[in-house]
Design an enzyme around this catalytic site. Structure first.
Site, PDB file in Angstrom:
ATOM      1  N   SER A  19       9.489  43.866  16.393  1.00 31.61           N
ATOM      2  CA  SER A  19       8.809  42.235  15.494  1.00 31.61           C
ATOM      3  C   SER A  19       8.921  41.962  16.978  1.00 31.61           C
ATOM      4  O   SER A  19      10.452  41.101  17.058  1.00 31.61           O
ATOM      5  CB  SER A  19       8.590  41.970  14.507  1.00 31.61           C
ATOM      6  N   GLN A  40       7.848  39.488   3.644  1.00 33.02           N
ATOM      7  CA  GLN A  40       6.348  39.689   3.295  1.00 33.02           C
ATOM      8  C   GLN A  40       5.676  40.160   1.828  1.00 33.02           C
ATOM      9  O   GLN A  40       5.534  39.854   0.924  1.00 33.02           O
ATOM     10  CB  GLN A  40       4.844  39.855   4.128  1.00 33.02           C
ATOM     11  N   VAL A  65       2.372  34.346   2.385  1.00 30.22           N
ATOM     12  CA  VAL A  65       2.112  33.252   2.888  1.00 30.22           C
ATOM     13  C   VAL A  65       0.398  32.979   2.523  1.00 30.22           C
ATOM     14  O   VAL A  65      -0.361  31.683   2.172  1.00 30.22           O
ATOM     15  CB  VAL A  65       1.944  32.800   4.447  1.00 30.22           C
ATOM     16  N   TYR A 154      -9.729  41.154  21.491  1.00 28.11           N
ATOM     17  CA  TYR A 154      -9.128  40.365  20.339  1.00 28.11           C
ATOM     18  C   TYR A 154      -9.914  39.430  19.687  1.00 28.11           C
ATOM     19  O   TYR A 154      -9.172  39.165  18.748  1.00 28.11           O
ATOM     20  CB  TYR A 154      -8.244  39.131  20.825  1.00 28.11           C
ATOM     21  N   LYS A 161      -6.563  32.416  16.263  1.00 26.68           N
ATOM     22  CA  LYS A 161      -5.358  31.954  17.205  1.00 26.68           C
ATOM     23  C   LYS A 161      -6.041  30.346  17.955  1.00 26.68           C
ATOM     24  O   LYS A 161      -5.437  29.148  18.105  1.00 26.68           O
ATOM     25  CB  LYS A 161      -4.921  32.689  18.407  1.00 26.68           C
ATOM     26  N   LYS A 191       4.617  45.241  22.972  1.00 28.14           N
ATOM     27  CA  LYS A 191       4.211  46.632  21.569  1.00 28.14           C
ATOM     28  C   LYS A 191       4.366  46.012  20.592  1.00 28.14           C
ATOM     29  O   LYS A 191       5.480  46.788  20.547  1.00 28.14           O
ATOM     30  CB  LYS A 191       4.608  47.335  22.383  1.00 28.14           C
TER      31      LYS A 191
HETATM   32  O1  0WD Z   1       1.208  41.170  21.598  1.00 28.33           O
HETATM   33  C1  0WD Z   1       2.056  40.661  21.371  1.00 28.33           C
HETATM   34  N1  0WD Z   1       2.340  41.149  20.195  1.00 28.33           N
HETATM   35  C2  0WD Z   1       1.948  39.240  21.123  1.00 28.33           C
HETATM   36  C3  0WD Z   1       1.842  38.972  19.560  1.00 28.33           C
HETATM   37  C4  0WD Z   1       1.117  38.611  21.726  1.00 28.33           C
HETATM   38  C5  0WD Z   1       1.206  37.224  21.381  1.00 28.33           C
HETATM   39  C6  0WD Z   1       1.107  36.422  20.181  1.00 28.33           C
HETATM   40  N2  0WD Z   1       1.843  37.304  19.190  1.00 28.33           N
HETATM   41  C7  0WD Z   1       1.741  37.125  17.537  1.00 28.33           C
HETATM   42  C8  0WD Z   1       1.006  37.415  16.510  1.00 28.33           C
HETATM   43  O2  0WD Z   1      -0.478  37.187  16.854  1.00 28.33           O
HETATM   44  C9  0WD Z   1       1.599  36.861  15.057  1.00 28.33           C
HETATM   45  O3  0WD Z   1       1.306  35.486  15.353  1.00 28.33           O
HETATM   46  O4  0WD Z   1       2.769  37.296  17.419  1.00 28.33           O
HETATM   47  C10 0WD Z   1       2.918  37.018  16.244  1.00 28.33           C
HETATM   48  C11 0WD Z   1       4.068  38.091  15.355  1.00 28.33           C
HETATM   49  O5  0WD Z   1       3.179  39.492  15.388  1.00 28.33           O
HETATM   50  P1  0WD Z   1       3.930  40.556  16.200  1.00 28.33           P
HETATM   51  O6  0WD Z   1       5.750  40.760  16.302  1.00 28.33           O
HETATM   52  O7  0WD Z   1       3.177  41.128  17.436  1.00 28.33           O
HETATM   53  O8  0WD Z   1       3.800  41.519  15.284  1.00 28.33           O
HETATM   54  P2  0WD Z   1       4.415  41.995  14.181  1.00 28.33           P
HETATM   55  O9  0WD Z   1       5.958  42.946  13.911  1.00 28.33           O
HETATM   56  O10 0WD Z   1       2.962  43.224  12.560  1.00 28.33           O
HETATM   57  O11 0WD Z   1       4.535  41.232  13.087  1.00 28.33           O
HETATM   58  C12 0WD Z   1       3.657  40.497  12.150  1.00 28.33           C
HETATM   59  C13 0WD Z   1       3.952  40.154  10.316  1.00 28.33           C
HETATM   60  C14 0WD Z   1       3.767  41.309   9.918  1.00 28.33           C
HETATM   61  O12 0WD Z   1       4.024  42.280  10.085  1.00 28.33           O
HETATM   62  P3  0WD Z   1       2.855  44.159   9.415  1.00 28.33           P
HETATM   63  O13 0WD Z   1       3.210  44.678  10.878  1.00 28.33           O
HETATM   64  O14 0WD Z   1       3.491  44.042   8.465  1.00 28.33           O
HETATM   65  O15 0WD Z   1       1.786  43.412   9.603  1.00 28.33           O
HETATM   66  O16 0WD Z   1       3.661  38.911  10.008  1.00 28.33           O
HETATM   67  C15 0WD Z   1       3.346  39.226   9.068  1.00 28.33           C
HETATM   68  C16 0WD Z   1       3.771  40.406   8.887  1.00 28.33           C
HETATM   69  O17 0WD Z   1       5.107  40.828   8.195  1.00 28.33           O
HETATM   70  N3  0WD Z   1       2.404  38.951   7.862  1.00 28.33           N
HETATM   71  C17 0WD Z   1       3.117  37.715   6.683  1.00 28.33           C
HETATM   72  N4  0WD Z   1       3.810  37.633   6.640  1.00 28.33           N
HETATM   73  C18 0WD Z   1       3.531  37.066   4.937  1.00 28.33           C
HETATM   74  N5  0WD Z   1       2.472  36.765   4.309  1.00 28.33           N
HETATM   75  C19 0WD Z   1       1.314  38.674   5.875  1.00 28.33           C
HETATM   76  C20 0WD Z   1       1.569  37.533   4.668  1.00 28.33           C
HETATM   77  N6  0WD Z   1       0.217  37.192   4.038  1.00 28.33           N
HETATM   78  N7  0WD Z   1       0.820  38.856   6.326  1.00 28.33           N
HETATM   79  C21 0WD Z   1       1.643  39.718   7.653  1.00 28.33           C
END
Ligand code: 0WD
Length: 262
Positions: A19, A40, A65, A154, A161, A191
């Protein structure tokens, strides 16, 4: 030099070690921040507790959230941690079917869910924690270029966003009188579990090193370094901004005439 000594920061959105929030937390810990984490649900609890243990042993509190009661319970549970100098919002969600195909196939329910979790959640967290921020605190959200430019597939997340980035600006206005800053980091593709939900997303990782001025992808550590700066006092006059950490990709408008994609 440690830039976050004495600062208390709440980090959301750690799901696993890939993450972006994990990279941010590690760099903030290196810079002396005291960290608290939200998770979460039970699915990710162990992973978040493990990380918190490695990064100073701060509190780990559940927060979905999408649920007002969960947000209030989180704020209560964090009371002993003390007031916050920083908040990292690293949360997004969209149904996989809304991250492929055509935007006009998005359903009303899918739109509402994605905008709620990916954009309104920042407003909800700030509202819940409004009395718990120290003056001059710094709030950060994670966004992507797809908010302002077309990035095929996207789709709905780009729309979410855009709402998130606008929320950053309005919240910055609301909180500015207290010296509280609100910014977004627009990260290049990394990734992670969320990124893999976007159809064809891993191919983006091949495109960026060919087109971006720095000719490489970015890492969660790169994002973490910028997050440290934006929560530190070094960025004391920066607010309502979207700061790109994407190896310069966002600024490329045209490829050279002799360019062929490898
Ligand atoms: O390329 C990328 N990975 C990019 C990500 C490029 C630019 C921005 N981002 C953003 C994402 O849109 C997000 O806002 O960065 C942020 C973090 O994303 P991440 O690190 O890429 O993804 P991940 O490790 O999946 O973390 C996002 C987390 C969720 O993970 P999972 O995989 O379990 O869905 O958001 C959290 C959850 O932990 N999440 C929530 N937290 C609280 N309440 C909820 C919720 N309802 N839903 C998702």
């Amino acid at each position: 030099m440690k830039l976050l000594e004495g600062k208390r920061v709440l980090v959301t959105g750690v799901a696993n070690r890939w993450s972006i929030a994990t990279g941010i937390a590690k760099r903030m810990h290196d810079h002396g921040a005291q960290l608290a984490f939200t998770y979460q649900g039970e699915r990710v609890r162990d992973e978040v507790e493990k990380l918190a243990g490695e990064l100073g042993g701060g509190p780990v509190v559940e927060c979905d959230v999408a649920n007002d009661a969960s947000l209030s319970a989180m704020a209560e549970a964090l009371r002993p941690f003390g007031n916050l100098d920083g908040l990292v919002h690293s949360i997004a969600f969209a149904d996989k079917n809304d991250l492929r195909g055509t935007v006009y196939d998005t359903t009303r329910a899918g739109f509402a869910l994605s905008l709620d979790i990916s954009a309104f959640s920042l407003i909800a967290m700030v509202s819940t924690l409004r009395d718990r921020f120290n003056d001059n605190a710094s709030i950060l959200a994670l966004t992507y270029l797809g908010a302002t430019s077309i990035v095929p597939n996207y789709n709905l997340m780009g729309i979410a966003k855009a709402a998130l980035e606008s929320s950053v600006r309005y919240l910055a206005y609301d909180l500015g009188a207290r010296g509280i800053r609100v910014n977004a980091i627009s990260a290049g593709p990394i990734k992670t579990a969320s990124m893999r939900q976007v159809s064809g997303a891993t191919k983006m990782l091949d495109v960026v090193p060919q087109m971006a001025p720095l000719h490489r992808n970015v890492t969660a550590d790169d994002v973490g370094n910028t997050a440290v700066y934006l929560v530190s006092d070094l960025s004391s006059a920066i607010t309502a901004d979207v700061h790109f950490v994407d190896a310069g990709y966002h600024a490329v408008g045209m490829l050279p005439p002799d360019f062929t994609m490898k």
